[in-house]
Write a protein that holds these residues in place. Structure first.
Motif, PDB file in Angstrom:
ATOM      1  N   ILE A 188       0.673  -1.232  -0.016  1.00  0.00           N
ATOM      2  CA  ILE A 188      -0.149  -0.005  -0.169  1.00  0.00           C
ATOM      3  C   ILE A 188       0.791   1.227  -0.107  1.00  0.00           C
ATOM      4  O   ILE A 188       1.765   1.413   0.963  1.00  0.00           O
ATOM      5  N   LYS A 189       0.681   1.926  -1.081  1.00  0.00           N
ATOM      6  CA  LYS A 189       1.495   3.089  -1.332  1.00  0.00           C
ATOM      7  C   LYS A 189       3.150   2.743  -1.012  1.00  0.00           C
ATOM      8  O   LYS A 189       3.898   3.540  -0.286  1.00  0.00           O
ATOM      9  N   GLY A 190       3.481   1.850  -1.661  1.00  0.00           N
ATOM     10  CA  GLY A 190       5.030   1.482  -1.604  1.00  0.00           C
ATOM     11  C   GLY A 190       5.486   0.920  -0.301  1.00  0.00           C
ATOM     12  O   GLY A 190       6.634   0.266  -0.058  1.00  0.00           O
ATOM     13  N   THR A 191       4.484   0.623   0.614  1.00  0.00           N
ATOM     14  CA  THR A 191       5.078  -0.243   1.822  1.00  0.00           C
ATOM     15  C   THR A 191       4.265  -1.430   1.954  1.00  0.00           C
ATOM     16  O   THR A 191       3.124  -1.521   1.916  1.00  0.00           O
TER      17      THR A 191
END
Length: 77
Positions: free
Chosen positions: A19-22
């Motif tokens: 989610i959003k790069g994490t």
């Protein structure tokens, strides 16, 4: 005539989601092949519970979050 309670097996499958790069750990709660909810682990003591698209809030443990999903599922089912 009263209804008898019957046991229902709930499976918890652990997966990851980006989610959003994490990357986050997600526990999916399944009854049979139907997913009833998810618990997203945001941090050591921060777990978000979801019933479908509904956000049930933050909990301090995975167990509390799973319990919240099951209680809400039983109310809506």
């Amino acid at each position: 005539m009263s209804k008898k309670n019957k046991d229902i097996e709930v499976k918890v499958e652990e997966t990851t989601r980006s989610i959003k790069g994490t990357e986050y750990t997600v526990n999916q709660l399944l009854i049979g092949k139907k997913m009833i909810g998810e618990v997203l682990t945001m941090g050591p003591k921060e777990h978000e519970a979801f019933l479908g698209e509904e956000d049930l809030g933050a909990y301090k443990s995975v167990d509390l979050a799973v319990e919240a999903v099951l209680m809400q599922h039983n109310l809506h089912d």
